[in-house]
Design a protein around this motif. Structure first.
Motif, PDB file in Angstrom:
ATOM      1  N   ASP A   2       4.499   5.201  -5.207  1.00 15.30           N
ATOM      2  CA  ASP A   2       4.921   5.849  -6.976  1.00 15.30           C
ATOM      3  C   ASP A   2       3.577   6.355  -7.549  1.00 15.30           C
ATOM      4  O   ASP A   2       3.785   7.405  -7.789  1.00 15.30           O
ATOM      5  N   ASP A   3       2.347   6.990  -7.523  1.00 16.38           N
ATOM      6  CA  ASP A   3       0.784   7.607  -7.110  1.00 16.38           C
ATOM      7  C   ASP A   3       1.123   8.871  -6.802  1.00 16.38           C
ATOM      8  O   ASP A   3       1.646   9.529  -8.340  1.00 16.38           O
TER       9      ASP A   3
ATOM     10  N   THR B 272       0.656  -1.432   0.386  1.00 14.63           N
ATOM     11  CA  THR B 272      -0.074  -0.266   0.114  1.00 14.63           C
ATOM     12  C   THR B 272       0.998   0.560  -0.093  1.00 14.63           C
ATOM     13  O   THR B 272       0.662   2.609  -0.992  1.00 14.63           O
ATOM     14  N   LEU B 273       1.861   0.817   1.136  1.00 13.41           N
ATOM     15  CA  LEU B 273       2.620   2.373   0.356  1.00 13.41           C
ATOM     16  C   LEU B 273       3.448   2.742  -0.371  1.00 13.41           C
ATOM     17  O   LEU B 273       3.534   3.929  -1.032  1.00 13.41           O
TER      18      LEU B 273
END
Length: 182
Positions: free
Chosen positions: A79-80, A73-74
């Motif tokens: 990346d996003d 998730t991190l």
């Protein structure tokens, strides 16, 4: 007539069969036309499937509905938002003594990193001169850690000195005490 009785449509580039009077060619054409007009087929043509069914997989294989690890998730969050380089640079700031050595790190600290330029502040002008001479070595070492071309240049700044621009003893266009504080 079942679906098995309907022949496959001809592939592109393959000549079609000659026209027959029995109506079989008309039935084939109607089947092809109707097959592309179902709601599911129209949604696939638009690039979407029916809401609620997209991504649903039955079976024991992992999919997006399974609980995700914090690491995954991190990593997706970093990346996003494009934070990868910033996080790596903060890691360099935290490990500065390991990268440049304890003696050099005792006299200089990294302050900012913008557009490939690293600003390093020293505690004396003598160390500023020394670090300027060591800059190519430090930049090479940082690029080994962060990836080639990440750090383009290293700017070295001397210590923060008091300003002699104000006060009773200031003079206009005076050069100040020069290197008496380092």
């Amino acid at each position: 007539m079942s679906e098995q009785d309907v022949p496959e449509p001809p592939e592109p580039g393959v000549p079609e069969e000659p026209h027959a009077d029995d109506g079989l060619d008309l039935a084939r054409a109607l089947t092809r036309a109707v097959a592309g007009s179902t709601p599911r087929r129209r949604a696939q043509a638009r690039g979407r499937s029916r809401p609620g069914l997209a991504g649903r997989v039955s079976g024991a294989h992992p999919d997006d509905r399974d609980p995700q690890t914090l690491d995954t998730t991190l990593a997706r969050l970093v990346d996003d938002h494009g934070w990868a380089l910033d996080l790596r640079m903060r890691g360099v700031f935290a490990r500065w003594p390991e990268l440049v050595g304890a003696e050099v790190a005792a006299h200089c600290t990294p302050e900012t990193f913008t557009d490939g330029k690293l600003l390093v502040r020293t505690d004396s002008t003598a160390w500023a001169t020394q670090l300027t001479l060591l800059a190519p070595t430090v930049v090479r070492r940082l690029n080994e850690e962060l990836g080639p071309g990440t750090v383009i240049a290293m700017d070295v700044a001397g210590p923060h000195l008091p300003s002699w621009k104000k006060g009773r003893r200031s003079t206009r266009d005076g050069r100040g005490p020069r290197d008496t504080y380092g």
